[in-house]
Design a protein around this motif. Structure first.
Motif, PDB file in Angstrom:
ATOM      1  N   LYS A  14       0.821  -1.218   0.000  1.00  0.00           N
ATOM      2  CA  LYS A  14       0.000   0.000   0.000  1.00  0.00           C
ATOM      3  C   LYS A  14       0.851   1.263   0.000  1.00  0.00           C
ATOM      4  O   LYS A  14       0.672   2.155  -0.836  1.00  0.00           O
ATOM      5  CB  LYS A  14      -0.914   0.006   1.243  1.00  0.00           C
ATOM      6  CG  LYS A  14      -1.750  -1.247   1.399  1.00  0.00           C
ATOM      7  CD  LYS A  14      -2.629  -1.182   2.633  1.00  0.00           C
ATOM      8  CE  LYS A  14      -1.909  -1.072   3.952  1.00  0.00           C
ATOM      9  NZ  LYS A  14      -1.177  -2.256   4.408  1.00  0.00           N
ATOM     10  N   SER A  15       1.776   1.308   0.942  1.00  0.00           N
ATOM     11  CA  SER A  15       2.626   2.504   1.005  1.00  0.00           C
ATOM     12  C   SER A  15       3.429   2.652  -0.273  1.00  0.00           C
ATOM     13  O   SER A  15       3.600   3.766  -0.785  1.00  0.00           O
ATOM     14  CB  SER A  15       3.588   2.415   2.188  1.00  0.00           C
ATOM     15  OG  SER A  15       2.883   2.321   3.382  1.00  0.00           O
ATOM     16  N   THR A  16       3.900   1.548  -0.782  1.00  0.00           N
ATOM     17  CA  THR A  16       4.683   1.599  -2.015  1.00  0.00           C
ATOM     18  C   THR A  16       3.878   2.238  -3.133  1.00  0.00           C
ATOM     19  O   THR A  16       4.386   3.095  -3.868  1.00  0.00           O
ATOM     20  CB  THR A  16       5.105   0.180  -2.420  1.00  0.00           C
ATOM     21  OG1 THR A  16       5.739  -0.439  -1.299  1.00  0.00           O
ATOM     22  CG2 THR A  16       6.040   0.196  -3.586  1.00  0.00           C
TER      23      THR A  16
ATOM     24  N   PHE B 106       2.036  11.924   5.458  1.00  0.00           N
ATOM     25  CA  PHE B 106       2.842  10.784   5.849  1.00  0.00           C
ATOM     26  C   PHE B 106       2.237  10.076   7.048  1.00  0.00           C
ATOM     27  O   PHE B 106       1.546  10.673   7.861  1.00  0.00           O
ATOM     28  CB  PHE B 106       4.263  11.229   6.195  1.00  0.00           C
ATOM     29  CG  PHE B 106       5.078  11.588   4.992  1.00  0.00           C
ATOM     30  CD1 PHE B 106       4.872  12.791   4.340  1.00  0.00           C
ATOM     31  CD2 PHE B 106       6.041  10.727   4.517  1.00  0.00           C
ATOM     32  CE1 PHE B 106       5.613  13.135   3.228  1.00  0.00           C
ATOM     33  CE2 PHE B 106       6.793  11.065   3.411  1.00  0.00           C
ATOM     34  CZ  PHE B 106       6.574  12.262   2.763  1.00  0.00           C
ATOM     35  N   GLN B 107       2.564   8.794   7.129  1.00  0.00           N
ATOM     36  CA  GLN B 107       2.091   7.999   8.252  1.00  0.00           C
ATOM     37  C   GLN B 107       2.535   8.614   9.582  1.00  0.00           C
ATOM     38  O   GLN B 107       1.778   8.657  10.543  1.00  0.00           O
ATOM     39  CB  GLN B 107       2.645   6.577   8.114  1.00  0.00           C
ATOM     40  CG  GLN B 107       1.982   5.593   9.025  1.00  0.00           C
ATOM     41  CD  GLN B 107       2.295   4.151   8.618  1.00  0.00           C
ATOM     42  OE1 GLN B 107       2.914   3.909   7.577  1.00  0.00           O
ATOM     43  NE2 GLN B 107       1.881   3.217   9.417  1.00  0.00           N
ATOM     44  N   ASP B 108       3.777   9.111   9.619  1.00  0.00           N
ATOM     45  CA  ASP B 108       4.247   9.747  10.866  1.00  0.00           C
ATOM     46  C   ASP B 108       4.109  11.271  10.800  1.00  0.00           C
ATOM     47  O   ASP B 108       4.730  11.983  11.557  1.00  0.00           O
ATOM     48  CB  ASP B 108       5.678   9.326  11.170  1.00  0.00           C
ATOM     49  CG  ASP B 108       6.649   9.755  10.060  1.00  0.00           C
ATOM     50  OD1 ASP B 108       6.176  10.376   9.079  1.00  0.00           O
ATOM     51  OD2 ASP B 108       7.841   9.472  10.163  1.00  0.00           O
TER      52      ASP B 108
ATOM     53  N   LEU C 224      -3.038   9.791   1.517  1.00  0.00           N
ATOM     54  CA  LEU C 224      -2.863   9.686   2.965  1.00  0.00           C
ATOM     55  C   LEU C 224      -2.420   8.271   3.311  1.00  0.00           C
ATOM     56  O   LEU C 224      -3.071   7.303   2.922  1.00  0.00           O
ATOM     57  CB  LEU C 224      -4.171   9.998   3.697  1.00  0.00           C
ATOM     58  CG  LEU C 224      -4.811  11.357   3.432  1.00  0.00           C
ATOM     59  CD1 LEU C 224      -5.996  11.196   2.509  1.00  0.00           C
ATOM     60  CD2 LEU C 224      -5.236  12.008   4.739  1.00  0.00           C
ATOM     61  N   ASP C 225      -1.318   8.172   4.023  1.00  0.00           N
ATOM     62  CA  ASP C 225      -0.800   6.853   4.374  1.00  0.00           C
ATOM     63  C   ASP C 225      -1.217   6.499   5.800  1.00  0.00           C
ATOM     64  O   ASP C 225      -0.755   7.129   6.743  1.00  0.00           O
ATOM     65  CB  ASP C 225       0.724   6.831   4.236  1.00  0.00           C
ATOM     66  CG  ASP C 225       1.273   5.409   4.246  1.00  0.00           C
ATOM     67  OD1 ASP C 225       0.493   4.466   4.487  1.00  0.00           O
ATOM     68  OD2 ASP C 225       2.480   5.252   4.015  1.00  0.00           O
ATOM     69  N   GLU C 226      -2.049   5.521   5.955  1.00  0.00           N
ATOM     70  CA  GLU C 226      -2.543   5.070   7.260  1.00  0.00           C
ATOM     71  C   GLU C 226      -2.839   6.249   8.179  1.00  0.00           C
ATOM     72  O   GLU C 226      -2.212   6.400   9.216  1.00  0.00           O
ATOM     73  CB  GLU C 226      -1.496   4.157   7.918  1.00  0.00           C
ATOM     74  CG  GLU C 226      -1.033   3.037   7.028  1.00  0.00           C
ATOM     75  CD  GLU C 226      -1.497   1.661   7.477  1.00  0.00           C
ATOM     76  OE1 GLU C 226      -2.219   1.584   8.491  1.00  0.00           O
ATOM     77  OE2 GLU C 226      -1.179   0.681   6.784  1.00  0.00           O
ATOM     78  N   PRO C 227      -3.792   7.078   7.799  1.00  0.00           N
ATOM     79  CA  PRO C 227      -3.978   8.319   8.549  1.00  0.00           C
ATOM     80  C   PRO C 227      -4.376   8.106  10.012  1.00  0.00           C
ATOM     81  O   PRO C 227      -4.239   9.013  10.818  1.00  0.00           O
ATOM     82  CB  PRO C 227      -5.083   9.045   7.783  1.00  0.00           C
ATOM     83  CG  PRO C 227      -5.719   8.019   6.934  1.00  0.00           C
ATOM     84  CD  PRO C 227      -4.704   6.971   6.663  1.00  0.00           C
TER      85      PRO C 227
HETATM   86 MG   LIG Z   1       2.637   1.091   5.002  1.00  0.00          MG
END
Ligand SMILES: [Mg+2]
Ligand SMILES: Nc1ncnc2c1ncn2[C@@H]1O[C@H](COP(=O)(O)OP(=O)(O)O)[C@@H](O)[C@H]1O
Lengths: 237, 544
Positions: free
Chosen positions: A43-45, A86-88, A160-163
């Motif tokens: 997913k992130s990729t 970003f996730q973070d 949005l990555d794993e918001p």
């Molecule tokens: Mg990920």
């Protein structure tokens, strides 16, 4: 007016397997898409490829009329007009909330920049925290600032990555609702990544199921058979 | 489409240029290996080379043993136990690094000499005339003592940090299995810290091979001294190059041995914060034993020589005219300042290229920055002079066109010295900067690019502000190392250009040991301050 992603393949340099395997889909303006999959499914990729942070081996990606990449072209991330949360969060620790949000607005004049920054901060209800530094905010507040920062330049597409992954459970539900209304109000085409079926079912107009880099299913939440029913949040609370 | 990722942007080009310029001076050395040999070289090879090798080997080997024994035992005591002053010693044990070995060498020989404080006290207070034999430290064992005492902190710090941060759980479980402290030390701590210890020892060994000051003062023949002798004494630069090439071969062999010793097996540890070792409070005999041992080392390696230097400093106050002295300070700061700024700027560029480069050259290129640091100063000196004389020849017509009389412009200027510093110390700065980049990660920069900022704008607006700590500590480390540097400075400085270090070295060499204390103390004070700030910074970051 659509976003077209065609036949995208990608593998990391140090591995032979495809991290993304012939990814294809079209997205309509204003749609909220969720990419759903277990951790490690790519997913992130996929988000990073769309953002321009990774270079795919093949495939095409057209954002409305503009080609982001195909066999010949590759647009650098800063030229794409795509927003990424970003996730973070990656809020700049040395800048205040306001400066973080203004960062992406350097093409505007000073007054316009301030106006726009205030506007999006109001949108995410963080208007009272402008002078704070990121470490002085709670996780949920940081997330909203990150969202505001990505929204400020009016991106053509928001990623949005794993918001919700860095938030505690209770906050997750609240923020989820908020995000939904913010995205809808801003009328912004967005793709968000999650490993949580609830998240996907609550917010997304369409869900893309990803497994080992392959799309296994695309459809509206209600069409997603074989997935557990949305759990009534009332009971959990 | 992947080829697009190799697109040549300014960052890649600059980085390649920087690294190649760091390597280019080494070409004449490698060429020297192949060049036909001169008469001098035949003579050296026949009669002396073996001796140099043997001496260098003895120095490196026994210093390695000494620093391992002292460095790891101290690291273990400090990491694991609480005893009087143990918190103070935790960082105070790094201070010996602030005393350059050549300064320690002349301080100790001054103390031990017939007129030195030890013998006079024995004679006058205890009425004990002594056999001079036992007080002569100007020999190989003496040099080993000096190297061990003033270089062990390399082993100590690396091992201590490793033990506190990484080994906690292993030590804990060994304890739970009922192992006593000695068994834990020999069966668990030493094996798991092997890589850390060897890392420290290889730094020590490089320093020993680089050293010129100690061996020159003690009259020991090593590669370094031989290179200088052949060069200046015999005037045979080709033979000097050949010697330099042999020394480089020696270093390469040593690094290969290091790699083998480290083993291919990498212990992998998660990056997550491990709980630090809970400290054991020592009592009774053990408490004072530990305290006594650590204190003894601290006194020998820092306190005693510093007190002696301060004593001499007071005795000779005013012996060096003030304005002369300020000139030395200014010269030292000037060359060290310019070189360290250039090094850090270069490191920032190569580091930024490295973390975003996806191809192989991004991984390999930065590795070459270490080359200069592994090459002893004497070799670099030969290399740089050869290069600059060549450069001057190439530019000769330009010089005359400008109406300059001299044909040697660059090679007689301070530029040559600064370039040599940059080649030698680039790795120190690069290390600091690279670990800074590692710490901030790539996400802030990627976020900035996603907001429309180019790589270059991101570099100035995001990376540099976030790297402030790493930049300051990198500047400081490089600056201090240059202040202490001896062989390069002695050979490559322009005529009449004196720095604190060269002055200290000359006074000591002229048997004006007391005068030497003044520049020496300034060097030590500045280094100690830098070390103190640097490790305090690190400590604070660990505590976060
Ligand atoms: Mg990920
Ligand atoms: N930088 C990288 N180098 C090599 N492999 C990677 C890298 N990042 C992720 N991967 C691998 O690619 C696959 C997909 O990862 P990712 O997209 O991060 O998954 P997700 O976000 O769905 O959890 C995983 O198998 C992961 O191990």
């Amino acid at each position: 007016m659509t976003i077209e992603i065609k036949d995208v393949c990608f593998s990391y340099r140090n591995s032979k397997e495809l991290a993304i395997d012939h990814f294809c889909m079209t997205i309509e303006t204003g749609e909220v898409i969720s990419i759903l999959g277990r951790s490690g499914s790519g997913k992130s990729t996929m988000l990073r490829i769309l953002a321009g942070l990774e270079i795919p081996e093949k495939g095409e990606f057209r954002l409305y009329e503009e080609t982001m990449f195909d066999g010949k072209h590759f647009v650098q991330p800063e030229k794409r007009g795509i927003g990424l949360v970003f996730q973070d969060y990656a809020l700049f620790p040395h800048m205040t909330v306001l400066d973080n949000v203004k960062f992406g607005l350097s093409h505007l004049s000073r007054t316009e920049r301030l106006k726009r920054a205030n506007e999006v901060l109001e949108l995410v209800e963080m208007g009272d925290y402008k002078k704070r530094y990121p470490h002085q905010l709670s996780g949920g507040q940081q997330q909203r600032v990150a969202l505001a920062r990505a929204l400020a330049p009016n991106p053509k597409l928001l990623l949005l990555d794993e918001p919700f992954s860095n938030l505690d459970k209770e906050l997750q539900y609240k923020i989820r609702e908020e995000l939904y209304s913010i995205l809808k109000r801003a009328q912004i085409t967005s793709i968000f990544v999650t490993h949580d079926e609830d998240d996907a079912h609550t917010i997304a107009d369409r869900i893309v199921k990803l497994d080992k880099g392959k799309i296994t299913k695309i459809g509206r939440p209600c069409d997603m058979l074989g997935t557990p029913l949305k759990r009534p949040e009332v009971i959990l609370k | 489409m992947r080829k697009l990722s190799y697109y040549l942007n300014g960052w890649t080009i600059l980085s390649v240029i920087i690294v190649l310029s760091l390597l280019s001076p080494m070409l004449p050395i490698i060429g020297g290996l192949l060049a036909p040999s001169s008469e001098n070289w035949e003579h050296i090879k026949e009669y002396m080379l073996q001796d140099y090798m043997k001496t260098s080997f003895l120095l490196v080997f026994y210093t390695a043993v000494g620093t391992i024994v002292i460095g790891t035992s101290l690291a273990w005591l400090i990491a694991q136990y609480e005893f009087p002053l143990s918190r103070f010693y935790k960082w105070a044990l790094i201070l010996p690094l602030s005393i350059p070995p050549f300064i320690a060498a002349y301080t100790y020989s001054g103390m031990m000499s017939y007129t030195g404080v030890i013998q006079t006290t024995l004679r006058n207070v205890f009425n004990m005339p002594v056999n001079q034999k036992f007080f002569d430290i100007m020999n190989i064992p003496g040099a080993i003592f000096i190297y061990t005492m003033f270089l062990f902190p390399y082993v100590y710090t690396i091992t201590r940090v490793f033990l506190t941060q990484q080994a906690a759980s292993l030590v804990e479980s060994a304890k739970l299995l009922g192992k006593g402290p000695w068994a834990i030390f020999f069966k668990v701590v030493l094996p798991i810290s092997r890589a850390a210890i060897i890392g420290g020892v290889s730094l020590v060994s490089l320093e020993v091979l680089n050293d010129y000051g100690v061996v020159k003062y003690y009259g020991i023949q090593t590669f370094s001294t031989a290179i200088f002798q052949t060069w200046f004494g015999l005037g045979d630069i080709d033979a000097a190059i050949k010697l330099a090439a042999s020394l480089m071969t020696f270093v390469v062999l040593m690094l290969v041995v290091e790699k083998l010793l480290r083993g291919t097996k990498q212990f992998s540890y998660s990056n997550t914060k491990v709980n630090p070792l809970p400290k054991v409070r020592l009592t009774g005999f053990r408490k004072w034993g530990a305290f006594g041992y650590v204190t003894l080392i601290f006194c020998l390696a820092f306190l005693i020589p510093v007190i002696q230097l301060i004593d001499w400093f007071v005795l000779t106050w005013g012996a060096i005219p003030n304005d002369e002295f300020t000139t030395y300070i200014r010269n030292s700061m000037l060359v060290a300042g310019i070189a360290s700024v250039v090094i850090i700027a270069g490191s920032l560029i190569v580091g930024n290229f490295q973390r975003f480069a996806k191809g192989r050259i991004g991984k390999v290129l930065p590795k070459f920055t270490i080359v200069g640091y592994s090459i002893p100063g004497a070799v670099i000196a030969v290399a740089i002079v050869t290069m600059f004389i060549w450069l001057d020849r190439q530019l000769g017509s330009l010089y005359s066109a400008w109406g300059l009389d001299s044909t040697l412009v660059l090679s007689t200027s301070v530029v040559m010295l600064v370039v040599a510093y940059i080649v030698r110390f680039f790795a120190i700065g690069y290390n600091a900067i690279e670990s800074g980049y590692d710490k901030i990660g790539v996400n802030f920069s990627l976020a900035s690019r996603m907001l429309g900022a180019s790589v270059t704008k991101t570099f100035f607006k995001v990376d540099i502000p976030l790297l402030k700590g790493a930049i300051i500590s990198g500047l400081m480390l490089v600056f201090v190392d240059i202040m202490k540097e001896i062989p390069l400075t002695l050979i490559l400085r322009p005529f009449n250009f004196e720095t604190l270090a060269t002055k200290a070295f000359q006074y000591a060499g002229d048997e004006k040991i007391m005068q030497a204390s003044q520049p020496s103390l300034i060097i030590i004070a500045m280094s100690a301050l830098a070390i103190f700030i640097f490790y305090r910074l690190l400590d604070k970051e660990d505590a976060k």
